[in-house]
Design a protein around this motif. Sequence first.
Motif, PDB file in Angstrom:
ATOM      1  N   ALA A   9       2.226   8.164   3.810  1.00 19.23           N
ATOM      2  CA  ALA A   9       1.992   7.844   2.300  1.00 19.23           C
ATOM      3  C   ALA A   9       0.668   8.363   1.880  1.00 19.23           C
ATOM      4  CB  ALA A   9       2.358   6.508   2.006  1.00 19.23           C
ATOM      5  N   HIS A  10      -0.608   7.654   2.366  1.00 18.55           N
ATOM      6  CA  HIS A  10      -1.695   8.176   2.160  1.00 18.55           C
ATOM      7  C   HIS A  10      -2.015   9.696   2.127  1.00 18.55           C
ATOM      8  CE1 HIS A  10      -3.296   4.272   1.054  1.00 18.55           C
ATOM      9  NE2 HIS A  10      -2.985   3.734   2.421  1.00 18.55           N
ATOM     10  N   ILE A  11      -1.700  10.256   3.148  1.00 17.71           N
ATOM     11  CA  ILE A  11      -1.883  11.840   3.212  1.00 17.71           C
ATOM     12  C   ILE A  11      -1.154  12.500   2.197  1.00 17.71           C
ATOM     13  CG2 ILE A  11      -1.298  14.105   4.594  1.00 17.71           C
ATOM     14  CD1 ILE A  11      -1.565  11.707   7.159  1.00 17.71           C
TER      15      ILE A  11
ATOM     16  N   TRP B  51      -1.382  17.369   9.421  1.00 17.99           N
ATOM     17  CA  TRP B  51      -1.344  15.906   9.910  1.00 17.99           C
ATOM     18  C   TRP B  51       0.071  15.505   9.856  1.00 17.99           C
ATOM     19  CZ3 TRP B  51      -6.380  13.181   7.962  1.00 17.99           C
ATOM     20  CH2 TRP B  51      -7.280  13.849   8.561  1.00 17.99           C
ATOM     21  N   LEU B  52       1.051  15.873   8.752  1.00 12.27           N
ATOM     22  CA  LEU B  52       2.291  15.194   8.272  1.00 12.27           C
ATOM     23  C   LEU B  52       3.070  15.431   9.716  1.00 12.27           C
ATOM     24  CD1 LEU B  52       2.378  16.031   4.506  1.00 12.27           C
ATOM     25  CD2 LEU B  52       2.154  13.958   5.774  1.00 12.27           C
ATOM     26  N   ASN B  53       3.012  16.665  10.306  1.00 12.70           N
ATOM     27  CA  ASN B  53       3.731  16.951  11.428  1.00 12.70           C
ATOM     28  C   ASN B  53       3.757  15.936  12.399  1.00 12.70           C
ATOM     29  OD1 ASN B  53       4.434  19.284  10.027  1.00 12.70           O
ATOM     30  ND2 ASN B  53       2.719  20.347  10.662  1.00 12.70           N
ATOM     31  N   TYR B  54       2.756  15.206  12.635  1.00  5.58           N
ATOM     32  CA  TYR B  54       2.501  14.321  13.870  1.00  5.58           C
ATOM     33  C   TYR B  54       2.233  12.851  13.691  1.00  5.58           C
ATOM     34  CZ  TYR B  54      -2.296  16.114  13.833  1.00  5.58           C
ATOM     35  OH  TYR B  54      -3.468  16.371  13.410  1.00  5.58           O
ATOM     36  N   VAL B  55       2.162  12.492  12.552  1.00  9.84           N
ATOM     37  CA  VAL B  55       1.870  11.048  12.164  1.00  9.84           C
ATOM     38  C   VAL B  55       2.926  10.344  12.351  1.00  9.84           C
ATOM     39  CG1 VAL B  55      -0.300  11.234  10.770  1.00  9.84           C
ATOM     40  CG2 VAL B  55       1.884  11.385   9.612  1.00  9.84           C
ATOM     41  N   ALA B  56       2.974   8.961  12.794  1.00  8.13           N
ATOM     42  CA  ALA B  56       4.183   8.379  13.244  1.00  8.13           C
ATOM     43  C   ALA B  56       4.213   6.793  12.293  1.00  8.13           C
ATOM     44  CB  ALA B  56       4.235   7.721  14.619  1.00  8.13           C
ATOM     45  N   THR B  57       3.133   6.678  11.567  1.00  3.69           N
ATOM     46  CA  THR B  57       3.319   5.419  10.567  1.00  3.69           C
ATOM     47  C   THR B  57       3.574   5.726   9.261  1.00  3.69           C
ATOM     48  OG1 THR B  57       1.009   5.095  10.125  1.00  3.69           O
ATOM     49  CG2 THR B  57       1.817   3.980  12.057  1.00  3.69           C
ATOM     50  N   GLY B  58       4.221   5.017   8.400  1.00  5.47           N
ATOM     51  CA  GLY B  58       4.497   5.147   6.964  1.00  5.47           C
ATOM     52  C   GLY B  58       3.184   4.997   6.254  1.00  5.47           C
ATOM     53  N   LYS B  59       2.198   4.040   6.562  1.00  4.69           N
ATOM     54  CA  LYS B  59       1.019   3.924   6.064  1.00  4.69           C
ATOM     55  C   LYS B  59       0.236   5.441   5.881  1.00  4.69           C
ATOM     56  CE  LYS B  59      -3.303   1.578   5.572  1.00  4.69           C
ATOM     57  NZ  LYS B  59      -4.226   0.324   6.046  1.00  4.69           N
ATOM     58  N   ALA B  60       0.208   6.013   7.119  1.00  2.37           N
ATOM     59  CA  ALA B  60      -0.740   7.498   7.297  1.00  2.37           C
ATOM     60  C   ALA B  60      -0.116   8.443   6.644  1.00  2.37           C
ATOM     61  CB  ALA B  60      -0.683   7.532   8.730  1.00  2.37           C
TER      62      ALA B  60
ATOM     63  N   LEU C 198      11.342   4.722   0.628  1.00  2.57           N
ATOM     64  CA  LEU C 198      12.264   4.186   1.683  1.00  2.57           C
ATOM     65  C   LEU C 198      12.072   5.085   2.724  1.00  2.57           C
ATOM     66  CD1 LEU C 198      14.713   2.632   2.691  1.00  2.57           C
ATOM     67  CD2 LEU C 198      16.225   4.448   1.445  1.00  2.57           C
ATOM     68  N   GLU C 199      11.628   6.247   3.064  1.00  2.00           N
ATOM     69  CA  GLU C 199      11.481   7.097   4.061  1.00  2.00           C
ATOM     70  C   GLU C 199      10.226   6.613   4.810  1.00  2.00           C
ATOM     71  OE1 GLU C 199       9.238  11.101   5.030  1.00  2.00           O
ATOM     72  OE2 GLU C 199      10.492  11.093   3.084  1.00  2.00           O
ATOM     73  N   HIS C 200       9.151   6.326   4.209  1.00  2.00           N
ATOM     74  CA  HIS C 200       8.105   5.799   4.815  1.00  2.00           C
ATOM     75  C   HIS C 200       8.413   4.411   5.184  1.00  2.00           C
ATOM     76  CE1 HIS C 200       5.736   9.042   3.173  1.00  2.00           C
ATOM     77  NE2 HIS C 200       5.736   8.606   1.753  1.00  2.00           N
TER      78      HIS C 200
ATOM     79  N   GLU D  18       0.829  -1.211   0.113  1.00  2.00           N
ATOM     80  CA  GLU D  18      -0.057  -0.145   0.139  1.00  2.00           C
ATOM     81  C   GLU D  18       0.719   1.101   0.027  1.00  2.00           C
ATOM     82  OE1 GLU D  18      -3.536   0.564   2.468  1.00  2.00           O
ATOM     83  OE2 GLU D  18      -3.459  -1.411   2.925  1.00  2.00           O
ATOM     84  N   ILE D  19       1.994   1.431   0.983  1.00  2.00           N
ATOM     85  CA  ILE D  19       2.722   2.499   1.104  1.00  2.00           C
ATOM     86  C   ILE D  19       3.475   2.576  -0.414  1.00  2.00           C
ATOM     87  CG2 ILE D  19       4.933   3.411   2.018  1.00  2.00           C
ATOM     88  CD1 ILE D  19       4.060   1.860   4.743  1.00  2.00           C
TER      89      ILE D  19
END
Length: 732
Positions: A487-489, A476-485, A395-397, A383-384
């Motif tokens: 990448a989708h944002i 949201w990109l400032n505080y999400v901690a998962t690659g999935k979130a 790779l970052e995600h 998905e990512i």
Amino acid sequence: MGGRIHAVKPPPTPPLLPADSEDSQLYQLLNVYLKPEDIAQVMTAYRFSAAAHEGQFRKSGEPYISHPVTVAGILAELHLDPPSIMAALLHDVMEDTEVSKQQLAEQFGQPVAELVDGVSKLDKIEFQTATHAQAENFRKMLLAMSQDVRVILVKLADRLHNMRTLDSMAPEKRRRIGRETLEIYAPIANRLGLNAIYQELEDLSFKHLYPMRSAVLAKSIKAVRGNRKEVVGKILDAIKQRLADAHITAEVKGREKHLYSIYKKMVEKTGTFSEIFDIYGFRILVQDTPTCYLTLGALHALYKPIPGKFKDYIAIPKANGYQSLHTTLFGPFGTPIEVQIRSREMHNIAEAGVAAHWLYKNTGADLSALQKQTHQWLQRLLEIQSESTDSVEFLEHFKVDLFPDEVYVFTPKGQIMALPSGATAVDFAYAVHTDVGNRCVAVKINHELAPLRTELHNGDHVEIITAAHAKPNPAWLNYVATGKARAHIRHFLKTMKSSESAVLGERMLNQALRALHADPAEISEERWKKLVRDYGVQDKQEILTDIGLGKRLNVMVARQLLAMAESAGDRASTHLGSITIRGSEGMAVQFAQCCRPIPGDPILGFINKGKGLVVHTHDCHAIRKFRMDPDKWLDVEWDPDTKRLFKVNLKLAAANQPGVLAKIAAGIAAAGSNIDNVGMEESDDSAYTNMNFTVQVEDREHLARLMRSLRKIPEVVRINRVKGAAADHKHQ
């Protein structure tokens, strides 16, 4: 992968025992668990690889074939299946010799060829930078791994042997490979539950990244180990006696912390070596799950448990399938004792992780749950990758998703979800489903409303509230901690910006066409198709998006569509008219923060490559240098019917009296405006203080009404709008 090939004549080496010899270590390892016909297949692959690598040597001087043989041996210790062992023996032939994937498929079957291809590097493709090459390499390997997890098992064994033999490399290369191993490969081994490989990769990376620290720490451990023997022996005897009294059959042994884990604890807790090393570790293996809990009770009766230091990973396993009871006790002389209690089946999975699928095929439901968790993680990778536009971003995600620590939270239906430490409500929403993430507006944590940025903790009950027309917020990109979130944002914002930029681009192109006395509706489909071919883009939409983002000039595209020659004279006589700004263009039009234009202000639009159209006031200091470049700016005007609020900066000087801020805030609210931000300049004990407000207004008339009403407040002595250099905001 296994060290480069050199033409220099290597130093003489002791004769290598062929892997197909019955006395060789690899043959003996395979003989433990494989049938004779499977061993024969593996040895055919060995002979093929030995012939392909004939005359090649590693930097250490050993014949090159020693590397694939050792990699195969590491996997044989994990009892992997024949295709995995064959892929290990052949993993460098495509990269370092003339053998093709097709040849491998014909000789050893498609599955083995796919495994080898998944592990092989992309050396033959040209990349812009080494970073791109490395990132694309990971992307290919991880995609192959998501189809077949054995790819990463071969890759991890390959990396482990390379790390063991890294001493022959230059120091800079050792550090680079060590850092890459620590950031990527060790966490993957941990994520897949391959505990022994994970710990050895960390220790070897530590040795090559920080050779002095590693040597000093190893020496200290060796010196202290002798002094600890007596204490460890006493505790072991006491535990064994207690379990025997409780009629519990168990295997008890002391547990050494590995080098890098001691170093990490010293760094994290800023403690000394003696403080960290004074904690004694023990592991107790019992027959089944109920006995684990009986053992825990017996230990807590022997030594008092330290409050808050008990973790039940049997009831809630880690995401990599790890199960154990962890408790910390007050031992003799106040010594802390860390104890792990697990069944033998749990121990097998803790040591072999996902490889246990091949090792212990009849271990029941727990193992199928582990396979399911691994499959879900691999699906998340897919998905990512589908949401990431390039390899470096992927790779970052992916790195973000390799958190070793996890929190366990509950859905409204009582299901347990594992998220990385530091995950927020937004991460949870995307973990449930992409649509839930994209449409979330609020969250209830433990049945109480909380901000979406709230960090989740173990045991939280989380319920996401969604709205049909909601969309992701860039903040949201400032505080999400998962690659999935993440990448989708990013994917949503890019798609949205692209579609909004295409709408703006179409308006800009139509403006240019009309200025050239052409009707946009009369441009034929054939003309567009030819332009798409000439530009080498996918479709008309991409050209319009590029115009909106400032990557192409609307006048140039208009002229090419009309097949008119570009000349300075023609362009000078062309008056483009102006583009109407409605304020509803979304991300395609940005309002400069340096001057904060509002309806009623004379404005200019500047094409900022990649950002699109940025709107400034006519007198903004930031645009003086662009005024001389007509290709950079556009005439824009306000739509008379804008339906939104705009931010504007105000500076007030007011009497330094109690309650004055409340009066000003009430005055702003009474004028129908919102306060977006407020700041106070430090008081120097004078009678007056300066305040900076960012307020929201509809237009200049609304701003004038607001300023008039604030001037009526007796304490306000001066008020003015701030634009340009005086605005305390960075220009976009």
